[in-house]
Design an enzyme around this catalytic site. Sequence first.
Site, PDB file in Angstrom:
ATOM      1  N   GLU A  80      45.847  53.975  28.438  1.00 16.55           N
ATOM      2  CA  GLU A  80      44.686  53.893  27.622  1.00 16.55           C
ATOM      3  C   GLU A  80      44.509  55.275  28.130  1.00 16.55           C
ATOM      4  O   GLU A  80      43.732  56.270  28.005  1.00 16.55           O
ATOM      5  CB  GLU A  80      43.993  52.933  28.414  1.00 16.55           C
ATOM      6  N   GLU A  87      43.703  62.077  22.922  1.00 21.64           N
ATOM      7  CA  GLU A  87      42.450  62.396  22.618  1.00 21.64           C
ATOM      8  C   GLU A  87      41.933  63.607  22.710  1.00 21.64           C
ATOM      9  O   GLU A  87      41.127  64.428  21.829  1.00 21.64           O
ATOM     10  CB  GLU A  87      41.510  61.404  22.515  1.00 21.64           C
TER      11      GLU A  87
END
Length: 141
Positions: A80, A87
Site C-alpha cells: 500500500e 499514484e
Amino acid sequence: MDSKDNKKTEETHQVHKNSHFVQAFGHAIAGIGELLVRERNMRFHIFAACVVLIVGIYVDLGRSDWLWISVAVFTVISAEFLNTVVEAIVDLIVGEKYHPLAKVAKDVASGGVLAAVAFAIIIGILIFQPYLLPNLQMIFR
C-alpha cells in the site's frame, strides 16, 4: 516564478537532504500520517490487521504462526505504501491529463496490493483454520 518566490519556498519547505536522524524520522512519521489520512484502503488494512491481532491473541497463536501473520500484514502495508508512492508520482507528472502509461503504472501498483492481500488471506486461512473451524462447527450444530 522569480527568485524571490523560490527563496520563500525554500524557507518554508525543506528542499535539501535531511541533516540528522531525528529530522529524517520526523519526515517518515509525517509520511505515515499522510498515508493514513489520504488512503481509505490503508485505514482498512490497519483495521484488518488489528482484528487479526485480536483474534491471534484470543486463539493464542504460537511463535511461528505470529511470524507468518506478521509477514502477511507487513507485505500488505508495504504494498500500500508503494502503491501510494506510484499514484503520487504519476499524478505529479501527468496532472489531470490521461496517459496510457500512467494508467499502466497505477494499475500495476494497485495489482501489487491485490496480490499482497491475496497472499495475506491465504496465510490467514492456513494459520487460523485449525483454531476457528472447530469453534464454527460448534456454533452451527
